[in-house]
Motif scaffolding. Sequence first.
Motif, PDB file in Angstrom:
ATOM      1  N   THR A  34       0.850  -1.182   0.000  1.00  0.00           N
ATOM      2  CA  THR A  34       0.000   0.000   0.000  1.00  0.00           C
ATOM      3  C   THR A  34       0.888   1.235   0.000  1.00  0.00           C
ATOM      4  OG1 THR A  34      -1.651  -1.175   1.316  1.00  0.00           O
ATOM      5  CG2 THR A  34      -1.822   1.204   1.253  1.00  0.00           C
ATOM      6  N   LYS A  36       1.203   4.622   1.304  1.00  0.00           N
ATOM      7  CA  LYS A  36       0.611   5.413   2.372  1.00  0.00           C
ATOM      8  C   LYS A  36       1.106   6.845   2.248  1.00  0.00           C
ATOM      9  CE  LYS A  36       0.228   1.431   5.302  1.00  0.00           C
ATOM     10  NZ  LYS A  36       0.613   0.743   6.522  1.00  0.00           N
ATOM     11  N   ASN A  66      -7.446   3.161  -7.035  1.00  0.00           N
ATOM     12  CA  ASN A  66      -7.448   1.829  -6.437  1.00  0.00           C
ATOM     13  C   ASN A  66      -8.376   0.878  -7.195  1.00  0.00           C
ATOM     14  OD1 ASN A  66      -5.596   2.621  -4.523  1.00  0.00           O
ATOM     15  ND2 ASN A  66      -7.130   3.034  -2.960  1.00  0.00           N
ATOM     16  N   LYS A  74      -0.119  -1.304  -6.489  1.00  0.00           N
ATOM     17  CA  LYS A  74      -0.220  -0.908  -5.083  1.00  0.00           C
ATOM     18  C   LYS A  74      -1.410   0.012  -4.883  1.00  0.00           C
ATOM     19  CE  LYS A  74       4.695  -1.264  -4.129  1.00  0.00           C
ATOM     20  NZ  LYS A  74       5.855  -0.617  -3.504  1.00  0.00           N
ATOM     21  N   GLN A  75      -2.106  -0.183  -3.776  1.00  0.00           N
ATOM     22  CA  GLN A  75      -3.249   0.647  -3.424  1.00  0.00           C
ATOM     23  C   GLN A  75      -2.761   1.912  -2.713  1.00  0.00           C
ATOM     24  OE1 GLN A  75      -6.722  -0.519  -4.090  1.00  0.00           O
ATOM     25  NE2 GLN A  75      -5.299  -1.542  -5.461  1.00  0.00           N
ATOM     26  N   GLU A  77      -3.421   4.826   0.174  1.00  0.00           N
ATOM     27  CA  GLU A  77      -4.126   5.075   1.431  1.00  0.00           C
ATOM     28  C   GLU A  77      -3.634   6.401   1.996  1.00  0.00           C
ATOM     29  OE1 GLU A  77      -4.351   3.266   5.959  1.00  0.00           O
ATOM     30  OE2 GLU A  77      -3.429   2.086   4.377  1.00  0.00           O
TER      31      GLU A  77
END
Length: 89
Positions: A34, A36, A66, A74-75, A77
Motif C-alpha cells: 500500500t 501510504k 485503487n 499498489k493501493q 491510502e
Amino acid sequence: MKKFWAVLLAGAMMVSTMAGGAVSVSAEAASDDTIKVGVLCYLSSARSATLGFFQIGWEAAAAEINNAGGIDGKQIEFLYYDPQSDASR
C-alpha cells in the motif's frame, strides 16, 4: 491511464500544500503493498471547510485509482493528521 491518475493525484497534493496542508510519503511506506500518504490537514481550523473539500477530492481520486488496479499494483491510502491549529502539536 495510470500515469494520468498518478500525475493528477500529485497535482492535488501540490495544491493542498499551497492551501495550508503538508503531504509526505515515507520510504518505509513505499516498500509495502500500500502506498501510504501522510497528510497534515488542519480540519479544525478556520480553513477547515476548504480543506474538507480537498480531503473529499483526495479520497475520490484514491478510490478511482485503487479501483483501476492502483499504481504499479499498489493501493493508495491517505493517513490524515490534524494538529487542531495548535503549534505545540
